[in-house]
Design an enzyme around this catalytic site. Structure first.
Site, mmCIF file in Angstrom:
data_model
loop_
_atom_site.group_PDB
_atom_site.id
_atom_site.type_symbol
_atom_site.label_atom_id
_atom_site.label_comp_id
_atom_site.label_asym_id
_atom_site.label_seq_id
_atom_site.Cartn_x
_atom_site.Cartn_y
_atom_site.Cartn_z
ATOM 1 N N HIS A 250 23.484 24.265 20.013
ATOM 2 C CA HIS A 250 23.390 22.828 19.765
ATOM 3 C C HIS A 250 23.643 22.072 21.060
ATOM 4 O O HIS A 250 24.622 22.323 21.761
ATOM 5 C CB HIS A 250 24.463 22.395 18.751
ATOM 6 C CG HIS A 250 24.079 22.602 17.329
ATOM 7 N ND1 HIS A 250 24.062 23.844 16.731
ATOM 8 C CD2 HIS A 250 23.701 21.716 16.359
ATOM 9 C CE1 HIS A 250 23.707 23.708 15.463
ATOM 10 N NE2 HIS A 250 23.482 22.427 15.206
ATOM 11 N N SER B 160 3.162 63.250 31.138
ATOM 12 C CA SER B 160 3.097 61.801 30.984
ATOM 13 C C SER B 160 3.578 61.395 29.600
ATOM 14 O O SER B 160 3.130 61.939 28.589
ATOM 15 C CB SER B 160 1.674 61.304 31.189
ATOM 16 O OG SER B 160 1.251 61.514 32.520
ATOM 17 N N HIS C 240 -1.858 55.278 29.557
ATOM 18 C CA HIS C 240 -2.971 56.135 29.981
ATOM 19 C C HIS C 240 -3.090 57.390 29.117
ATOM 20 O O HIS C 240 -4.070 58.131 29.228
ATOM 21 C CB HIS C 240 -2.853 56.500 31.468
ATOM 22 C CG HIS C 240 -1.816 57.513 31.805
ATOM 23 N ND1 HIS C 240 -0.567 57.190 32.303
ATOM 24 C CD2 HIS C 240 -1.826 58.868 31.742
ATOM 25 C CE1 HIS C 240 0.122 58.281 32.532
ATOM 26 N NE2 HIS C 240 -0.623 59.321 32.193
ATOM 27 N N ASP D 257 2.335 50.592 31.756
ATOM 28 C CA ASP D 257 1.848 51.913 31.348
ATOM 29 C C ASP D 257 2.636 52.485 30.177
ATOM 30 O O ASP D 257 3.116 53.610 30.226
ATOM 31 C CB ASP D 257 1.884 52.885 32.543
ATOM 32 C CG ASP D 257 1.045 54.138 32.283
ATOM 33 O OD1 ASP D 257 0.205 54.113 31.363
ATOM 34 O OD2 ASP D 257 1.251 55.153 32.992
ATOM 35 N N ASN E 38 28.259 29.397 24.476
ATOM 36 C CA ASN E 38 28.889 28.222 23.883
ATOM 37 C C ASN E 38 30.113 28.577 23.064
ATOM 38 O O ASN E 38 30.507 27.866 22.168
ATOM 39 C CB ASN E 38 27.888 27.432 23.027
ATOM 40 C CG ASN E 38 27.242 28.296 21.967
ATOM 41 O OD1 ASN E 38 27.653 29.430 21.750
ATOM 42 N ND2 ASN E 38 26.227 27.770 21.297
#
Length: 578
Positions: free
Chosen positions: A418, A229, A107, A153, A452
């Site tokens: 894999h 802000s 904004h 935002d 893994n």
């Protein structure tokens, strides 16, 4: 802008009241032991007052805390919002999060055009004599990078590296965005560096209690004003935990504010990771990669090498052999359920199974991952083939749209796991070809980087070592478990469980089919924040794998030593029941 800001505030109020109701109903403790352990793991061990502050038993800070605050404040700037003709339309706050990338609210800068005319003003503050410092301004460069999201935002925009006076933006540093969880807890206090009402830089210190933390938002009590802000919200270690974006109005008095709301940094990082593959501008992708390399250190931003195999590589391949174990011991491919059959990716000539050297794969169109892989391992003919350059391939026999490619694995903690392990099909005269075939995107599934490397790898080593030591033949099926609530990331979903079924001849007279399940569920949060957890492997009945996957393994159920039995926790090789 006024109407939009009012809408944002009302949405923040709804979330705040909902969280307040939820917390009152739960009547839970502010901080659990598990969260406290995670929080303490990212504290500088030299700050011996930190834990006392976190549990609200002390307001003491080391004196260096003030200097650290001054250091991080350099990266915070006022944003002057201007129209096309240059007229001033308002102010916001922003801060550098990479060498030339600035974060603020949507904004504040809604569009690339708005960013084109805006100016980032650094040093707009007073010195210790309350005299104003010289303001140093930089223009924004939305053509290089501009990513915004109205729901969260936020706006991320590039900034020119040098201004008209040849001042370097690098002089102001930047505030790295850390995705690691545990940066702030409910009940702690935050600090906000801001430009209230577009005025000189100011700071809110203490008495800014965090009330609620949700998946995307943090609510805290603090003094902020219009113009704040886009401000960074810090914890006590000056790590950015949120992007401030709105005050929460008192529902009974429009002139009062009951709290403030910020957007969690982890949510912003996830969104940026999701958006990367959709950026058409190569320069934009490179700039975003620099940011992601900072927030996810250790991950390479070098594009994965993608190769092309000629048609000769696929001609006459053997694929998985159901009769591999010998006469009388046929082990067919699993049968897909009806829903899976409809979702199977087909080749141009209508085949539903992709054959490679000594292994085969059936692919899901919707998930762009394998339903299963099936490989034959001949322990008597195994060849040690060196790994090479990790060049990966799309399979040209099915549409590329049905294969998760390199963009997905870029700049994150996700490995290309894999499914058919590289070493397993590497036997006989075609061992080199088999090795190369395992590097297809069809044969990999997204796994956490540690997944893994632990118990699953130990299990695979156990099977291969037995095949090699005793000259055994083994057929192995592997695949992911697909669930609706799997974590969404970028444009795909990450499975949190994987299964394996190993079939061999026992005592030379009968089949033995054993099934295994391992989960990375505890390692992946909804915002892709990775936390430490215990990898566990279980031997389970084959019926359990069938229920989880909608695959039918037919007669293998009768060859399962756990058929109709219970789970076995596999901590060491001796725990496996063959």
């Amino acid at each position: 802008m006024v109407n939009k800001m009012g809408q944002i505030q009302q949405e923040a109020l709804k979330r705040y009241l909902a969280f307040e109701k939820e917390h009152n109903a739960e009547n839970r403790q502010v901080t659990s032991t598990e969260k406290m352990i995670t929080r303490s793991s990212i504290i500088n061990h030299h700050d011996n007052l930190a834990m006392e502050r976190i549990i609200n038993k002390s307001d003491l800070f080391p004196i260096a805390h003030l200097q650290a605050g001054l250091n991080v404040s350099k990266a915070v700037c006022r944003i002057s919002i201007r129209g096309r003709s240059g007229q001033l339309e308002g102010y916001g706050t922003g801060f550098l999060v990479a060498p030339n990338l600035l974060l603020t609210n949507n904004h504040v800068l809604e569009t690339a055009e708005a960013a084109m005319y805006a100016v980032a003003e650094f040093n707009y503050e007073d010195d210790v004599q309350f005299m104003p410092l010289e303001i140093i301004s930089f223009r924004l460069d939305p053509e290089a990078l501009f990513v915004t999201d109205e729901a969260l935002d936020f706006t991320l925009v590039a900034v020119e590296e040098n201004n008209l006076s040849a001042v370097s933006l690098a002089d102001f540093g930047y505030l790295p965005l850390l995705p690691k969880p545990g940066k702030i807890l409910e009940g702690e206090y935050v600090t906000i560096i801001q430009h209230p009402n577009g005025g000189p830089k100011a700071i809110t210190i203490r008495e800014n209690e965090v009330k609620f933390i949700s998946s995307d938002f943090i609510h805290y009590v603090s003094d902020t004003e219009p113009g704040s802000s886009g401000s960074p919200v810090f914890n006590d270690q000056w790590m950015v935990v949120a992007l401030h974006h709105a005050g929460i109005p008192d529902p009974t008095d429009n002139n009062r504010w009951i709290a403030n709301e910020g957007i969690r940094i982890s949510s912003i990082i996830q969104h940026l990771s999701d958006k990367r593959s959709g950026l058409e501008n190569e320069r934009s992708r490179k700039l975003l990669d620099k940011l992601l390399a900072v927030v996810m250190p250790g991950r390479s931003t070098t594009p994965m090498e993608v190769g092309i195999l000629s048609a000769d590589w696929y001609a006459g391949v053997s694929g998985y052999d159901p009769a591999f174990l010998g006469a009388g011991f046929k082990v067919p491919l699993p049968v897909l359920g009806k829903a899976l059959t409809k979702d199977t990716a087909q080749t141009v000539d209508g085949k539903t199974v992709l054959d490679y050297t000594h292994f085969s794969i059936a692919m899901s169109k919707s998930r762009r991952l394998a339903f299963y892989t099936a490989v034959n391992i001949d322990g008597d003919q195994l060849v040690d083939v060196k790994r090479g350059n990790d060049r990966w391939y799309f399979d040209p026999r099915i549409e590329e749209a049905y294969q998760i490619g390199p963009e997905f694995y870029q700049s994150n903690d996700i490995d290309r796991g894999h499914l058919v392990r590289r070493r397993d099909p590497n036997w006989g005269i075609d061992a080199v070809k088999a090795n190369e075939h395992t590097f297809h995107f069809t044969n990999c599934s997204p796994q956490h980087k540690n997944f893994n490397q632990k118990a699953w790898l130990d299990l695979e080593d156990y099977l291969l070592d037995n095949a090699r030591e005793f000259g055994m033949k083994i057929s192995v099926f592997t695949g992911p478990v697909f669930r609706q609530d799997d974590v969404s990331y970028r444009d795909a979903k990450i499975p949190d469980q994987f299964w394996k079924v190993a079939v061999m001849i026992k005592d030379g007279t009968s089949l033995s089919a054993t099934a295994y399940l391992q989960t990375q569920e505890d390692l992946i949060g909804g915002d892709l924040e990775f936390v430490y957890g215990q990898f566990e492997t279980y031997q389970v009945p084959i019926e359990q794998i069938e229920k989880l996957t909608d695959l039918d393994f037919g007669g293998l159920r009768q060859a399962d030593p756990l058929s109709g039995g219970t789970f076995v926790h596999v901590r060491r090789r001796e725990d496996i029941r063959l």
